[in-house]
Enzyme design. Structure first.
Site, mmCIF file in Angstrom:
data_model
loop_
_atom_site.group_PDB
_atom_site.id
_atom_site.type_symbol
_atom_site.label_atom_id
_atom_site.label_comp_id
_atom_site.label_asym_id
_atom_site.label_seq_id
_atom_site.Cartn_x
_atom_site.Cartn_y
_atom_site.Cartn_z
ATOM 1 C CE LYS A 40 1.490 -1.095 -7.237
ATOM 2 N NZ LYS A 40 1.527 -0.479 -5.885
ATOM 3 C CE1 TYR A 83 5.710 -3.645 -3.940
ATOM 4 C CE2 TYR A 83 4.043 -5.227 -4.604
ATOM 5 C CZ TYR A 83 4.630 -3.979 -4.724
ATOM 6 O OH TYR A 83 4.134 -3.073 -5.642
ATOM 7 C CG ASN A 94 -0.192 2.828 -5.551
ATOM 8 O OD1 ASN A 94 -0.135 1.703 -6.025
ATOM 9 N ND2 ASN A 94 0.750 3.313 -4.752
ATOM 10 C CG HIS A 137 6.167 -1.662 -8.728
ATOM 11 N ND1 HIS A 137 6.556 -1.490 -7.421
ATOM 12 C CD2 HIS A 137 7.279 -2.063 -9.406
ATOM 13 C CE1 HIS A 137 7.853 -1.786 -7.315
ATOM 14 N NE2 HIS A 137 8.313 -2.129 -8.505
ATOM 15 C CD GLU A 142 11.354 -3.700 -8.206
ATOM 16 O OE1 GLU A 142 11.233 -3.390 -7.011
ATOM 17 O OE2 GLU A 142 10.936 -2.989 -9.145
HETATM 18 N N1 UDP Z 1 1.577 0.920 0.361
HETATM 19 C C1 UDP Z 1 0.482 0.867 1.206
HETATM 20 N N2 UDP Z 1 0.485 1.668 2.329
HETATM 21 C C2 UDP Z 1 1.522 2.490 2.634
HETATM 22 C C3 UDP Z 1 2.633 2.537 1.768
HETATM 23 C C4 UDP Z 1 2.634 1.746 0.646
HETATM 24 O O1 UDP Z 1 -0.463 0.138 0.968
HETATM 25 O O2 UDP Z 1 1.467 3.193 3.662
HETATM 26 C C5 UDP Z 1 1.582 0.071 -0.856
HETATM 27 C C6 UDP Z 1 1.340 0.866 -2.147
HETATM 28 O O3 UDP Z 1 0.624 0.011 -3.042
HETATM 29 C C7 UDP Z 1 2.755 1.096 -2.637
HETATM 30 C C8 UDP Z 1 3.434 -0.220 -2.241
HETATM 31 O O4 UDP Z 1 2.856 -0.537 -0.977
HETATM 32 O O5 UDP Z 1 2.795 1.370 -4.023
HETATM 33 C C9 UDP Z 1 4.927 -0.180 -2.117
HETATM 34 O O6 UDP Z 1 5.290 0.879 -1.242
HETATM 35 P P1 UDP Z 1 6.483 1.857 -1.590
HETATM 36 O O7 UDP Z 1 6.786 2.646 -0.364
HETATM 37 O O8 UDP Z 1 7.610 1.071 -2.195
HETATM 38 O O9 UDP Z 1 5.833 2.856 -2.674
HETATM 39 P P2 UDP Z 1 6.082 3.011 -4.251
HETATM 40 O O10 UDP Z 1 7.535 2.720 -4.522
HETATM 41 O O11 UDP Z 1 5.161 2.018 -4.944
HETATM 42 O O12 UDP Z 1 5.712 4.430 -4.568
HETATM 43 MG MG MG Z 2 8.693 1.113 -3.952
#
Ligand code: UDP
Ligand code: MG
Length: 138
Positions: free
Chosen positions: A9, A49, A112, A115, A126
């Site tokens: 990211k 997204y 974080n 992805h 994706e």
């Molecule tokens: N995210 C966020 N706040 C939240 C949950 C997710 O900003 O409470 C962001 C974070 O960057 C995350 C992305 O949205 O990686 C996609 O969320 P997902 O639940 O799919 O998490 P991931 O699959 O990336 O672990």
């Molecule tokens: Mg996810």
């Protein structure tokens, strides 16, 4: 052989973590089957997204994901969707296991670093979002 999509990211690219992340994939025996750097527009980030469009963090997340260059990769290995998620760690770095990418480098639930696709269907959608078949070295 399974494939998954990985993204470093904008925070990971800005902080100079490309090599660190790629090193962890290679050390885990994961093959990089495709890789490129690009800068998503806000609309492209929204499309990528779209699954999260009803979530409260959608606007902020898509602003962040379009804030700078990202590195997108196709990873290939047996069980690579799970392996990559294990290397990444939990979404919230505070819950991520020690030694995972997010635990070691993230400092924000949104920013974080990485992805990773979460299932075979999302992996194929994706991957197709970013790569055509000629760009993937099987
Ligand atoms: N995210 C966020 N706040 C939240 C949950 C997710 O900003 O409470 C962001 C974070 O960057 C995350 C992305 O949205 O990686 C996609 O969320 P997902 O639940 O799919 O998490 P991931 O699959 O990336 O672990
Ligand atoms: Mg996810």
């Amino acid at each position: 052989m399974e494939r998954t999509l990985s993204i470093i990211k904008p925070d990971g690219v800005k902080r100079g973590l490309i090599g660190e992340v790629v090193k962890r994939f290679e050390a885990a025996g994961i093959k990089i089957a495709a890789m490129k750097m690009l800068h998503l527009s806000k609309e492209q980030a929204r499309a990528f997204y779209a699954v999260h469009k009803e979530r409260p963090f959608y606007e902020s997340l898509t602003d962040f994901m379009s804030s700078g260059p990202i590195v997108v990769m196709v990873l290939e290995a047996e069980n690579v969707i799970r392996k990559n998620r294990d290397l990444m760690g939990a979404t919230n770095y505070k819950d991520a296991a020690p030694g995972t990418i997010r635990r070691d480098f993230a400092s924000d639930i949104e920013k974080n670093v990485v992805h990773g696709s979460d299932a075979p269907e999302t992996a194929s959608t994706e991957i197709a979002f970013f790569f055509n078949s000629l760009e993937i070295c099987g």
